[in-house]
Motif scaffolding. Structure first.
Motif, PDB file in Angstrom:
ATOM      1  N   TRP A 115       0.813  -1.215   0.000  1.00 16.80           N
ATOM      2  CA  TRP A 115       0.000   0.000   0.000  1.00 16.80           C
ATOM      3  C   TRP A 115       0.839   1.255   0.000  1.00 16.80           C
ATOM      4  O   TRP A 115       0.356   2.305  -0.366  1.00 16.80           O
ATOM      5  CB  TRP A 115      -0.874   0.034   1.237  1.00 16.80           C
ATOM      6  CG  TRP A 115      -2.225  -0.540   1.053  1.00 16.80           C
ATOM      7  CD1 TRP A 115      -2.691  -1.213  -0.042  1.00 16.80           C
ATOM      8  CD2 TRP A 115      -3.289  -0.515   1.989  1.00 16.80           C
ATOM      9  NE1 TRP A 115      -3.971  -1.615   0.179  1.00 16.80           N
ATOM     10  CE2 TRP A 115      -4.371  -1.198   1.410  1.00 16.80           C
ATOM     11  CE3 TRP A 115      -3.433   0.007   3.262  1.00 16.80           C
ATOM     12  CZ2 TRP A 115      -5.589  -1.358   2.059  1.00 16.80           C
ATOM     13  CZ3 TRP A 115      -4.639  -0.158   3.916  1.00 16.80           C
ATOM     14  CH2 TRP A 115      -5.702  -0.831   3.313  1.00 16.80           C
ATOM     15  N   ALA A 116       2.074   1.191   0.432  1.00 17.09           N
ATOM     16  CA  ALA A 116       2.812   2.414   0.720  1.00 17.09           C
ATOM     17  C   ALA A 116       4.094   2.540  -0.083  1.00 17.09           C
ATOM     18  O   ALA A 116       5.173   2.266   0.416  1.00 17.09           O
ATOM     19  CB  ALA A 116       3.123   2.476   2.206  1.00 17.09           C
ATOM     20  N   GLY A 132       8.739   2.628   2.270  1.00 16.16           N
ATOM     21  CA  GLY A 132       7.336   2.982   2.380  1.00 16.16           C
ATOM     22  C   GLY A 132       6.447   1.789   2.599  1.00 16.16           C
ATOM     23  O   GLY A 132       5.311   1.797   2.192  1.00 16.16           O
ATOM     24  N   ARG A 133       6.959   0.756   3.204  1.00 18.11           N
ATOM     25  CA  ARG A 133       6.145  -0.442   3.361  1.00 18.11           C
ATOM     26  C   ARG A 133       5.362  -0.427   4.674  1.00 18.11           C
ATOM     27  O   ARG A 133       5.688   0.287   5.612  1.00 18.11           O
ATOM     28  CB  ARG A 133       7.021  -1.675   3.292  1.00 18.11           C
ATOM     29  CG  ARG A 133       7.934  -1.836   4.471  1.00 18.11           C
ATOM     30  CD  ARG A 133       8.746  -3.115   4.371  1.00 18.11           C
ATOM     31  NE  ARG A 133       9.396  -3.389   5.628  1.00 18.11           N
ATOM     32  CZ  ARG A 133      10.562  -2.867   6.003  1.00 18.11           C
ATOM     33  NH1 ARG A 133      11.194  -2.038   5.206  1.00 18.11           N
ATOM     34  NH2 ARG A 133      11.090  -3.162   7.158  1.00 18.11           N
ATOM     35  N   VAL A 134       4.348  -1.263   4.698  1.00 17.15           N
ATOM     36  CA  VAL A 134       3.583  -1.478   5.913  1.00 17.15           C
ATOM     37  C   VAL A 134       4.324  -2.524   6.738  1.00 17.15           C
ATOM     38  O   VAL A 134       4.662  -3.593   6.243  1.00 17.15           O
ATOM     39  CB  VAL A 134       2.155  -1.953   5.585  1.00 17.15           C
ATOM     40  CG1 VAL A 134       1.411  -2.358   6.844  1.00 17.15           C
ATOM     41  CG2 VAL A 134       1.391  -0.868   4.837  1.00 17.15           C
ATOM     42  N   TYR A 159      -0.460  -2.846  12.602  1.00 19.83           N
ATOM     43  CA  TYR A 159       0.001  -2.439  11.278  1.00 19.83           C
ATOM     44  C   TYR A 159       0.493  -0.999  11.368  1.00 19.83           C
ATOM     45  O   TYR A 159      -0.223  -0.133  11.863  1.00 19.83           O
ATOM     46  CB  TYR A 159      -1.141  -2.554  10.261  1.00 19.83           C
ATOM     47  CG  TYR A 159      -1.617  -3.977  10.108  1.00 19.83           C
ATOM     48  CD1 TYR A 159      -1.035  -4.829   9.186  1.00 19.83           C
ATOM     49  CD2 TYR A 159      -2.614  -4.476  10.937  1.00 19.83           C
ATOM     50  CE1 TYR A 159      -1.453  -6.144   9.066  1.00 19.83           C
ATOM     51  CE2 TYR A 159      -3.038  -5.791  10.829  1.00 19.83           C
ATOM     52  CZ  TYR A 159      -2.451  -6.618   9.892  1.00 19.83           C
ATOM     53  OH  TYR A 159      -2.852  -7.918   9.784  1.00 19.83           O
ATOM     54  N   ILE A 183       2.845   2.310   9.452  1.00 21.07           N
ATOM     55  CA  ILE A 183       3.491   2.921   8.287  1.00 21.07           C
ATOM     56  C   ILE A 183       4.451   3.973   8.826  1.00 21.07           C
ATOM     57  O   ILE A 183       4.053   4.836   9.611  1.00 21.07           O
ATOM     58  CB  ILE A 183       2.473   3.529   7.284  1.00 21.07           C
ATOM     59  CG1 ILE A 183       3.185   4.159   6.099  1.00 21.07           C
ATOM     60  CG2 ILE A 183       1.539   4.507   7.944  1.00 21.07           C
ATOM     61  CD1 ILE A 183       3.931   3.217   5.224  1.00 21.07           C
ATOM     62  N   ARG A 184       5.709   3.816   8.480  1.00 18.23           N
ATOM     63  CA  ARG A 184       6.772   4.710   8.959  1.00 18.23           C
ATOM     64  C   ARG A 184       6.749   4.870  10.483  1.00 18.23           C
ATOM     65  O   ARG A 184       6.875   5.960  11.020  1.00 18.23           O
ATOM     66  CB  ARG A 184       6.699   6.044   8.257  1.00 18.23           C
ATOM     67  CG  ARG A 184       6.981   5.929   6.777  1.00 18.23           C
ATOM     68  CD  ARG A 184       7.003   7.273   6.078  1.00 18.23           C
ATOM     69  NE  ARG A 184       7.319   7.084   4.686  1.00 18.23           N
ATOM     70  CZ  ARG A 184       6.414   6.904   3.709  1.00 18.23           C
ATOM     71  NH1 ARG A 184       5.134   6.917   4.009  1.00 18.23           N
ATOM     72  NH2 ARG A 184       6.798   6.720   2.463  1.00 18.23           N
ATOM     73  N   PHE A 217      -5.205   4.253   7.388  1.00 20.14           N
ATOM     74  CA  PHE A 217      -3.867   4.317   6.797  1.00 20.14           C
ATOM     75  C   PHE A 217      -3.595   5.719   6.246  1.00 20.14           C
ATOM     76  O   PHE A 217      -2.569   6.325   6.529  1.00 20.14           O
ATOM     77  CB  PHE A 217      -3.775   3.261   5.692  1.00 20.14           C
ATOM     78  CG  PHE A 217      -2.536   3.308   4.863  1.00 20.14           C
ATOM     79  CD1 PHE A 217      -1.369   2.699   5.305  1.00 20.14           C
ATOM     80  CD2 PHE A 217      -2.542   3.923   3.623  1.00 20.14           C
ATOM     81  CE1 PHE A 217      -0.219   2.716   4.528  1.00 20.14           C
ATOM     82  CE2 PHE A 217      -1.399   3.943   2.847  1.00 20.14           C
ATOM     83  CZ  PHE A 217      -0.237   3.340   3.295  1.00 20.14           C
ATOM     84  N   GLN A 233      -1.054   8.939   8.030  1.00 20.69           N
ATOM     85  CA  GLN A 233       0.074   9.520   7.296  1.00 20.69           C
ATOM     86  C   GLN A 233       0.049  11.040   7.275  1.00 20.69           C
ATOM     87  O   GLN A 233       1.092  11.672   7.190  1.00 20.69           O
ATOM     88  CB  GLN A 233       0.101   8.992   5.864  1.00 20.69           C
ATOM     89  CG  GLN A 233       0.480   7.533   5.816  1.00 20.69           C
ATOM     90  CD  GLN A 233       0.675   7.066   4.418  1.00 20.69           C
ATOM     91  OE1 GLN A 233       1.719   7.322   3.825  1.00 20.69           O
ATOM     92  NE2 GLN A 233      -0.312   6.396   3.886  1.00 20.69           N
TER      93      GLN A 233
END
Length: 135
Positions: free
Chosen positions: A17-18, A28-30, A41, A43-44, A112, A116
């Motif tokens: 997704w990222a 940029g991965r989950v 889960y 992100i960053r 998600f 961000q």
């Protein structure tokens, strides 16, 4: 999804997704890790969802969160009795079937996207008290 758990199905859905943001050197991965006894889960480094015994936990903006709370589809995420987690909600496991995986996945995607762009709340700066020395 036959024969797989909701967590396994969600894992498959959120992979990729990222993509890295333009100019961002970080991946940029989950990522996933265990938090609050659940599969979280991130992100960053920011958690956007978790699946565990309490159900599906999501961080959502008020305009998305409140209708879910009002409809009874979700409740406040309270990892400790009486202590809610602000913008977080929990969709109980028994609601999964009636809500449907695609609707839940849409909510995970909203979480998600929200995480961000959401700014981290800074705790208030503690006042410093200095005692005068009496010599």
């Amino acid at each position: 999804m036959q024969g797989t758990s909701f967590t396994e199905w969600l894992d498959e859905q959120v992979r990729g997704w990222a993509p890295p943001a333009e100019g961002d050197k970080r991946p940029g991965r989950v990522d996933t890790r265990q938090m609050f006894g659940a599969q979280a889960y991130l992100i960053r480094g920011k958690m956007f969802a978790a699946v565990g015994p309490m159900g599906l936990m999501l961080k959502l903006p008020a305009e998305v969160r409140q209708p879910l709370l009002d409809a009874g589809t979700a409740g406040p995420f309270t990892p400790v009795q009486g202590a809610s987690f602000g913008e977080w909600i929990a969709v109980p496991p028994d609601v999964f079937a009636e809500t449907g995986n695609e609707r839940l996945l849409a909510l995970v995607r909203q979480s998600f996207d929200y995480v961000q762009v959401a700014k981290a709340a800074k705790p208030p700066r503690e006042e410093r008290h200095f005692r005068k020395r009496m010599y």
